[in-house]
Design an enzyme around this catalytic site. Sequence first.
Site, PDB file in Angstrom:
ATOM      1  NE  ARG A 117      -0.071  16.959 -14.212  1.00 18.63           N
ATOM      2  CZ  ARG A 117       0.417  16.135 -13.315  1.00 18.63           C
ATOM      3  NH1 ARG A 117       0.000  16.141 -12.088  1.00 18.63           N
ATOM      4  NH2 ARG A 117       1.344  15.261 -13.658  1.00 18.63           N
ATOM      5  CG  HIS A 156       7.015  11.911 -26.387  1.00 15.11           C
ATOM      6  ND1 HIS A 156       5.689  11.805 -26.752  1.00 15.11           N
ATOM      7  CD2 HIS A 156       7.071  12.893 -25.455  1.00 15.11           C
ATOM      8  CE1 HIS A 156       4.973  12.693 -26.060  1.00 15.11           C
ATOM      9  NE2 HIS A 156       5.795  13.368 -25.266  1.00 15.11           N
ATOM     10  CG  HIS A 177      -0.541  12.023 -27.703  1.00 13.16           C
ATOM     11  ND1 HIS A 177      -1.239  12.683 -26.727  1.00 13.16           N
ATOM     12  CD2 HIS A 177       0.683  11.771 -27.178  1.00 13.16           C
ATOM     13  CE1 HIS A 177      -0.476  12.827 -25.649  1.00 13.16           C
ATOM     14  NE2 HIS A 177       0.705  12.286 -25.907  1.00 13.16           N
ATOM     15  CD  GLU A 230      -3.857  15.288 -16.327  1.00 12.04           C
ATOM     16  OE1 GLU A 230      -3.994  14.084 -16.087  1.00 12.04           O
ATOM     17  OE2 GLU A 230      -3.075  15.720 -17.181  1.00 12.04           O
ATOM     18  CG  ASN A 279      -1.211  17.207 -22.424  1.00 16.07           C
ATOM     19  OD1 ASN A 279      -0.211  16.486 -22.396  1.00 16.07           O
ATOM     20  ND2 ASN A 279      -2.256  16.999 -21.645  1.00 16.07           N
ATOM     21  CG  HIS A 282       2.070  16.571 -25.756  1.00 12.52           C
ATOM     22  ND1 HIS A 282       2.841  17.714 -25.722  1.00 12.52           N
ATOM     23  CD2 HIS A 282       2.845  15.589 -25.210  1.00 12.52           C
ATOM     24  CE1 HIS A 282       4.015  17.441 -25.171  1.00 12.52           C
ATOM     25  NE2 HIS A 282       4.048  16.163 -24.850  1.00 12.52           N
ATOM     26  CE  LYS A 309      -0.609  13.250 -15.561  1.00 13.99           C
ATOM     27  NZ  LYS A 309      -0.934  13.594 -16.968  1.00 13.99           N
ATOM     28  NE  ARG A 343      -3.876  -2.091   2.245  1.00 18.20           N
ATOM     29  CZ  ARG A 343      -3.641  -2.948   3.235  1.00 18.20           C
ATOM     30  NH1 ARG A 343      -2.712  -2.682   4.127  1.00 18.20           N
ATOM     31  NH2 ARG A 343      -4.342  -4.054   3.316  1.00 18.20           N
ATOM     32  CD  GLU A 388       7.755  16.903 -23.655  1.00 20.87           C
ATOM     33  OE1 GLU A 388       7.259  17.873 -23.027  1.00 20.87           O
ATOM     34  OE2 GLU A 388       7.074  15.986 -24.146  1.00 20.87           O
ATOM     35  CE  LYS A 446       5.156  17.420 -15.566  1.00 24.48           C
ATOM     36  NZ  LYS A 446       5.445  16.093 -16.132  1.00 24.48           N
TER      37      LYS A 446
END
Lengths: 373, 373
Positions: free
Chosen positions: A252, A276, A263, A247, A256, A259, A153, A131, A195, A237
């Site tokens: 946030r 990427h 993507h 988010e 992107n 992006h 994340k 946990r 980035e 960031k």
Amino acid sequence: MPTSNPRQVPPQTVHVPLAERSYDISIGTGNLAQVGKWITSLRSVTHAVLISDTNVAAHYEKPVHQALEAEGIRVTSLVVPAGEPSKSVATAQKLWEAALEDRVDRKSIVVALGGGVIGDLAGFIAATMTRGLDFFQIPTTLLAQVDSSVGGKVGINLPAAKNIVGCFWQPKGVLIDTAVLETLPRREYLSGLAEVVKYGVILDEPFFDYLEANVQPLLDREPAALQKIIARSCELKAQVVAEDERETTGLRAILNYGHTYCHALETVAGYGEFLHGEAVSVGMLCASRLGEKLGVFHAPSTQRQHALLSALSLPVDTPQLDEAAILAAMQRDKKVEHGKLRFIVPLKIGKVELMADIDSEVAMSAWREGHSA
Amino acid sequence: MPTSNPRQVPPQTVHVPLAERSYDISIGTGNLAQVGKWITSLRSVTHAVLISDTNVAAHYEKPVHQALEAEGIRVTSLVVPAGEPSKSVATAQKLWEAALEDRVDRKSIVVALGGGVIGDLAGFIAATMTRGLDFFQIPTTLLAQVDSSVGGKVGINLPAAKNIVGCFWQPKGVLIDTAVLETLPRREYLSGLAEVVKYGVILDEPFFDYLEANVQPLLDREPAALQKIIARSCELKAQVVAEDERETTGLRAILNYGHTYCHALETVAGYGEFLHGEAVSVGMLCASRLGEKLGVFHAPSTQRQHALLSALSLPVDTPQLDEAAILAAMQRDKKVEHGKLRFIVPLKIGKVELMADIDSEVAMSAWREGHSA
């Protein structure tokens, strides 16, 4: 801001303010050997699960392992195959079982040593083992250093969707050694720079100016320049994440920028065709042209981005791909609500905005006009 | 406190105070049919992943499913085989994939309909799907109602250890319908009462008095008595969890009163031989005798517990099992630090304490003296 000896840069710390989940990013050159002392300065540790991949382990598993043992920390070293397929339920299960087999308990920590895949995977193990175990990150790619160091994340993929299983799990500390970038393949290093450029466009024009003025030191991976861009990217960031940790507010989403196109490009070109950051580079220019078409952005600012990305040897031309497939992929994007396209659009260098309800033909013309002449 | 008509008890709410993770437990008789209205009173919902098992689904999947659909909620109903083996990585993966296949997104919710296994498993899916979905619990066993409703522990098992993979993930709401206990097998119902008795011993002597005075209504599962014991147990557990949400201060350990002996008994007797509450019943009496041996607890208080547990048809005698195996199992318990045994020991009815460094022979004599004469 090169120092007299660019190999000797004083280390610096970026604080990520997240209330009781706050932590520091420690950035330096050659600080990898201090990882044991660094961790034990943050908390007492008797057992660490060190997770890396076959590529990174070849260079850095041994010094990190030894630095931890030198502080009296028992190390369970787990190495997974390099590459995205390791972000799977099957690999997570192997790691859970191997950690348990080697007597992991609630006081153990998890250390991620690697790029984005390792950070996401090891972070998910940390978030879920007994946990929740304390998590420390040592990102070894530029992209991971400026992106995965901040945000919390973590997660794995299912066959049908990337990053669909995971948690928000903040690290207790991040250690960045700019010297490890020396062994990074050039194409992967440049991809990370895309980035970095993104942070300038979305939040900080003076930082964008700095990048324009330091193309050569960046291409040469000079430690002072590396430290500057990594620290500033992490700071920027961190500002965004601190205001929208989970988010939920939408802020946030500005991360992107570029992006949605990126993507779609990655999906349609096929996994691995574009790195990427390369796809981000193309995507930012599409979003800039979209801003022009919407009347909120000016062509000279698109040209500035084009020139900088190009000087950094990043791709700037939209590849020839099936337009219907690109549009379909964009319509499946997470930012789509009720079928309406939404984009992060620049207003000027240093400021972007989420714009909803974008006409698909306008979005596709911004794509199309990026084909090389 | 029976009302004039014991079938008509006004519903009540227990608040679980966990700062921004606070939620309410709504307890009533026959409130299952209101589950759709209850959830939509807490937040707007368009899609729910409803997770239950084969036993529970036979009785309650349909009314819950319909009540959700009546509020315009699209329902993805997933039913797993009843029993502990469903708390596995393989089942979790099936649920993740099935939810994704049926278009789960970040705004979806997860509803657990079942006992402890379903609560733990569905909660783990909620905690990890798209980095966290809102989670609602409808516990259908007495044990789950008084135990899993509060605490936020969710997770799955690995072959080598139970509950070793998981998270803390608080529900947004818990709905308890005491009427569902009518279909619970008698032995399983009685097993749940052991945990109820535990709350009296560790925290609340007047509650213990109430249980002594209401044995027959409890054995008859009278709604007023059920509601009283469920609400009070949840309140007591909520007090403890509110002060030690992530089990870091040690306070939460008092909930493990009787559980060191209980886990050893379950392990050595073999899974399924004793229901959990049955083993808790035996374990609490061992811990009470241990308290006597340590000079902190009085024999008449042990006898009061013995009489109450016995009146509730719960086992009170220590079974004949290999003592070396029992001791070894206790030494592997999570509460062991550096090989020293630690127990939650009662000081009086309503007050317990964690006592460390307990001699193993003393601990075993408290076990041994529980054999039937």
